[in-house]
Design a protein around this motif. Structure first.
Motif, PDB file in Angstrom:
ATOM      1  N   ILE A 122      -8.531  27.262 107.142  1.00 48.79           N
ATOM      2  CA  ILE A 122      -9.744  27.129 106.348  1.00 48.79           C
ATOM      3  C   ILE A 122     -10.942  27.016 107.280  1.00 48.79           C
ATOM      4  N   VAL A 123     -11.986  27.795 106.972  1.00 47.35           N
ATOM      5  CA  VAL A 123     -13.183  27.810 107.815  1.00 47.35           C
ATOM      6  C   VAL A 123     -14.327  27.149 107.064  1.00 47.35           C
ATOM      7  N   THR A 124     -15.107  26.343 107.767  1.00 45.07           N
ATOM      8  CA  THR A 124     -16.271  25.727 107.132  1.00 45.07           C
ATOM      9  C   THR A 124     -17.404  25.616 108.144  1.00 45.07           C
ATOM     10  N   THR A 125     -18.576  25.253 107.656  1.00 45.58           N
ATOM     11  CA  THR A 125     -19.684  24.866 108.532  1.00 45.58           C
ATOM     12  C   THR A 125     -19.905  23.367 108.307  1.00 45.58           C
ATOM     13  N   PRO A 126     -20.704  22.695 109.163  1.00 45.78           N
ATOM     14  CA  PRO A 126     -20.713  21.232 109.101  1.00 45.78           C
ATOM     15  C   PRO A 126     -21.421  20.604 107.897  1.00 45.78           C
ATOM     16  N   GLN A 127     -22.325  21.352 107.229  1.00 49.90           N
ATOM     17  CA  GLN A 127     -23.157  20.659 106.250  1.00 49.90           C
ATOM     18  C   GLN A 127     -22.461  20.482 104.904  1.00 49.90           C
ATOM     19  N   GLU A 128     -22.947  19.481 104.152  1.00 49.78           N
ATOM     20  CA  GLU A 128     -22.274  19.078 102.914  1.00 49.78           C
ATOM     21  C   GLU A 128     -22.221  20.203 101.891  1.00 49.78           C
ATOM     22  N   VAL A 129     -23.238  21.043 101.817  1.00 47.10           N
ATOM     23  CA  VAL A 129     -23.245  22.074 100.778  1.00 47.10           C
ATOM     24  C   VAL A 129     -22.094  23.069 100.997  1.00 47.10           C
ATOM     25  N   ALA A 130     -21.640  23.226 102.237  1.00 49.96           N
ATOM     26  CA  ALA A 130     -20.465  24.064 102.501  1.00 49.96           C
ATOM     27  C   ALA A 130     -19.180  23.278 102.269  1.00 49.96           C
ATOM     28  N   LEU A 131     -19.151  22.039 102.755  1.00 53.36           N
ATOM     29  CA  LEU A 131     -17.941  21.219 102.601  1.00 53.36           C
ATOM     30  C   LEU A 131     -17.569  21.039 101.138  1.00 53.36           C
ATOM     31  N   LYS A 142       0.507  26.130 102.236  1.00 53.50           N
ATOM     32  CA  LYS A 142       0.435  25.147 103.317  1.00 53.50           C
ATOM     33  C   LYS A 142      -0.890  25.311 104.061  1.00 53.50           C
ATOM     34  N   ILE A 143      -1.573  24.212 104.314  1.00 54.67           N
ATOM     35  CA  ILE A 143      -2.842  24.285 105.044  1.00 54.67           C
ATOM     36  C   ILE A 143      -2.564  24.055 106.526  1.00 54.67           C
ATOM     37  N   LEU A 144      -2.792  25.101 107.337  1.00 56.65           N
ATOM     38  CA  LEU A 144      -2.549  24.976 108.772  1.00 56.65           C
ATOM     39  C   LEU A 144      -3.638  24.152 109.440  1.00 56.65           C
ATOM     40  N   GLY A 145      -4.810  24.129 108.827  1.00 56.32           N
ATOM     41  CA  GLY A 145      -5.878  23.309 109.372  1.00 56.32           C
ATOM     42  C   GLY A 145      -7.260  23.873 109.073  1.00 56.32           C
ATOM     43  N   VAL A 146      -8.268  23.121 109.478  1.00 58.25           N
ATOM     44  CA  VAL A 146      -9.655  23.476 109.195  1.00 58.25           C
ATOM     45  C   VAL A 146     -10.396  23.718 110.510  1.00 58.25           C
ATOM     46  N   ILE A 147     -11.173  24.810 110.554  1.00 56.84           N
ATOM     47  CA  ILE A 147     -12.021  25.108 111.711  1.00 56.84           C
ATOM     48  C   ILE A 147     -13.465  24.855 111.309  1.00 56.84           C
ATOM     49  N   GLU A 148     -14.196  24.106 112.135  1.00 53.03           N
ATOM     50  CA  GLU A 148     -15.622  23.924 111.871  1.00 53.03           C
ATOM     51  C   GLU A 148     -16.401  24.912 112.728  1.00 53.03           C
ATOM     52  N   ASN A 149     -17.056  25.853 112.053  1.00 52.89           N
ATOM     53  CA  ASN A 149     -17.827  26.884 112.744  1.00 52.89           C
ATOM     54  C   ASN A 149     -19.307  26.491 112.751  1.00 52.89           C
ATOM     55  N   MET A 150     -20.064  27.089 113.646  1.00 54.25           N
ATOM     56  CA  MET A 150     -21.514  26.867 113.757  1.00 54.25           C
ATOM     57  C   MET A 150     -21.861  25.398 113.982  1.00 54.25           C
ATOM     58  N   SER A 151     -20.987  24.661 114.709  1.00 59.68           N
ATOM     59  CA  SER A 151     -21.334  23.259 114.915  1.00 59.68           C
ATOM     60  C   SER A 151     -22.044  23.108 116.251  1.00 59.68           C
ATOM     61  N   GLY A 152     -23.287  22.878 116.204  1.00 55.74           N
ATOM     62  CA  GLY A 152     -24.053  22.673 117.420  1.00 55.74           C
ATOM     63  C   GLY A 152     -24.548  23.988 117.996  1.00 55.74           C
ATOM     64  N   PHE A 153     -25.789  23.985 118.394  1.00 58.22           N
ATOM     65  CA  PHE A 153     -26.400  25.191 118.938  1.00 58.22           C
ATOM     66  C   PHE A 153     -27.063  24.827 120.256  1.00 58.22           C
ATOM     67  N   VAL A 154     -26.680  25.543 121.320  1.00 62.32           N
ATOM     68  CA  VAL A 154     -27.272  25.266 122.621  1.00 62.32           C
ATOM     69  C   VAL A 154     -28.409  26.253 122.849  1.00 62.32           C
ATOM     70  N   CYS A 155     -29.608  25.725 122.976  1.00 63.61           N
ATOM     71  CA  CYS A 155     -30.787  26.570 123.175  1.00 63.61           C
ATOM     72  C   CYS A 155     -30.644  27.327 124.484  1.00 63.61           C
TER      73      CYS A 155
END
Lengths: 316, 256
Positions: free
Chosen positions: A204-213, A229-242
């Motif tokens: 399962i893929v998500t982004t960090p903010q509540e509206v996605a969660l 079976k849920i193999l796990g959750v990936i958090e995408n777009m977490s943190g952006f390095v300028c």
């Protein structure tokens, strides 16, 4: 499915279509479906499920990539996982099946935008990105980039069944299935058709903010309802390095604790975080291989760690 | 159906997560601030976001002789909202429905909600070109639909799906009011350099290619994402986002 199945329009005291008495009980006399029930035709397993099972017998690991929310990076993560899996071992065969019928993105992300699918005696031949990485998507079947697939559910289901039954994948170690957002026809069809085919599970893929969660929790609920079976959750777009000052900032703020907290609450494995790297977005747009284009990206280390975690999850 | 509604505006995008719901809610709030009476209908059944974005989670829909009473954001009843989110017991439970059931629900939302007199009804949609969209389009044939606002983000992979949505509008005769490019550029809070995370210029290129007006370009602004029920034109009147929403509203009121 094990309870008594009685059609809505059945006569009173109908024994149920799956019963041994179907078509033979006294209540069945005069029912227009008596003949069908008595013949036993409705009792067998759904032939399509069997067909999918047979066709995918040569596939070791079948993984669904899901998310309730759109635009969180399901397709990007699928492309990254498949490329990394294929690049790590030349003897490993990987394939991607894009079951997003209305908005297929895999042809672009894997850089095979204008390829065509060919028919052979053993079915549709998928498009090969590398020697050991193939892909199938409705995008290959559309005439132009503007062509819209304006289909209601049943037609989408037919297409998914065809993708699962009629593509000649050959021997595969991994089949990654990229899905559209939501919990509707595509998801139900895929889970039904794959119910006997020994599905490894869902990433399962998500982004960090509540509206996605919020939507992703619904997808986890869906998986639990249909026994995936849920193999796990990936958090995408977490943190952006300028890129100019190298300071990290949170664009999509994890105001409710992000995916890690959600995983703890719902008791599902957390697979890892992928940072937001604009170069990855560019590679995706241009269909380039990020492993060779930007080997220094922190996302590459992150995706390899995630793959390790997925492989661990599959074995459990 | 929708007899007392003066203008109906669809918010569409082929792609998910580009900001349809954020644009819909901010558009509704901006119109409300300008003194209009506004309704917001969320027909994303599998992933309703409007209740959260307007901080109305846990509110209930009531029944009256004329139909369902929408949930109002304010005592003056200037902005009414309807979403499947109000009908679910638990915010985490999923709506696992195939097309026909979704179609029936969308139809009910269009016919059975008692909006009262409205200046604008904004309809927020899920991504794609399938059941929900076909149903809305079929039902809106009977009422005058002013058109669709198309939301996209700048990168190619989003534009690709949005082109399909535009084809859908053209095939089904829904007029397109214009394109909003969202998430174009992020100003680093540390060094104030503007970085195009999801590339840039996709919206204007699309608008040139297909001869559709570009209504505005919204930057990535975490402040707007965190607004939750407040209008950016009120809380951040100097922000680019606020200026763009004023522009969009002007364009819409000119158009319709």
């Amino acid at each position: 499915m094990s309870e008594v199945q009685v059609p809505n329009n059945a006569p009173e005291h109908c024994p149920g279509t799956q019963s041994d008495d179907a078509g033979k009980a006294s209540a069945c006399a005069g029912c227009p479906n008596q003949g069908i029930c008595a013949s036993g035709a409705v009792k067998g397993p759904n032939p399509d499920i069997q067909l999918v099972k047979e066709r995918l017998e040569q596939v070791q690991n079948k993984i669904l990539i899901l998310s309730g929310k759109g635009g969180v990076g399901k397709s990007t993560v699928t492309a990254m996982l498949s490329r990394s899996l294929a690049a790590a071992d030349a003897n490993r065969n990987v394939a991607v099946l894009d079951i997003d019928i209305c908005g297929p993105s895999q042809p672009r992300l894997l850089g095979v935008l204008n390829e065509q699918v060919h028919q052979s005696g053993s079915g549709w031949s998928p498009v090969y990105v590398e020697d050991n990485l193939s892909v199938m998507s409705i995008g290959f079947l559309l005439g132009s980039q503007d062509a819209a697939v304006i289909w209601r559910g049943p037609k989408k289901n037919g297409m998914i069944k065809q993708f699962l039954c009629e593509v000649d994948w050959g021997n595969l170690d991994f089949l990654l299935m990229d899905t559209p957002p939501g919990t509707s026809d595509e998801h139900l069809s895929a889970s039904t058709y794959l119910s006997e085919a020994n599905l490894s599970g869902a990433v399962i893929v998500t982004t960090p903010q509540e509206v996605a969660l919020l939507d992703v929790r619904k997808e986890i609920d869906f998986c639990k309802k249909v026994n995936i079976k849920i193999l796990g959750v990936i958090e995408n777009m977490s943190g952006f390095v300028c890129p100019s000052c190298k300071v990290e900032s949170e664009i999509f703020k994890a105001n409710t604790g992000g995916a890690r907290k959600m995983c703890e609450d719902l008791n599902v494995p957390f697979l890892g975080q992928l940072p937001l790297d604009p170069r990855i977005a560019r590679c995706c747009d241009e269909g380039k291989d990020f492993i060779t284009e930007i080997p220094d990206s922190p996302a590459i280390k992150a995706i390899n760690l995630i793959i390790e975690n997925i492989l661990k999850s599959i074995k459990v | 159906m929708l007899e007392n509604v003066k203008h109906v505006i669809l918010v569409l995008s082929g792609k998910g997560g580009v900001g349809k719901s954020t644009v819909s809610t901010q558009l509704a709030l901006t119109l409300k601030e300008k003194g209009f009476k506004v309704g917001l209908l969320d027909i994303d059944l599998c992933g309703p976001s409007v209740p959260y974005l307007l901080q109305l989670e846990g509110k209930d829909v009531h029944q009256c002789p004329q139909g369902w009473v929408p949930v109002y954001t304010d005592a003056g009843q200037k902005l009414g909202v309807m979403s499947i989110g109000f009908l679910l017991d638990d915010r985490n439970s999923s709506v696992v429905w195939r097309g026909p059931k979704k179609t029936a629900m969308v139809k009910q939302f269009l016919t059975d909600v008692y909006w009262g007199d409205l200046d604008y009804l904004i309809i927020d949609t899920p991504p794609g070109t399938s059941d929900e969209h076909i149903t809305v389009m079929e039902n809106l044939k009977q009422v005058k639909c002013d058109g669709a606002v198309i939301v996209t983000s700048p990168q190619e992979v989003a534009i690709e799906d949005v082109r399909k949505e535009i084809t859908f509008c053209k095939k089904t005769g829904i007029p397109i009011i214009g394109i909003v490019e969202n998430m174009s550029g992020f100003v680093c809070p540390n060094c104030t350099e503007c970085i195009n995370i999801f590339s840039s210029g996709g919206g204007s290129a699309l608008s040139n290619l297909l001869q559709i007006p570009l209504l505005g370009t919204l930057p990535i602004d975490p402040n707007v994402g965190a607004l939750l029920g407040k209008a950016c034109v009120v809380d951040f009147p100097e922000s680019t986002a606020a200026k763009v929403f004023h522009q969009i509203v002007d364009a819409i009121s000119k158009e319709v």
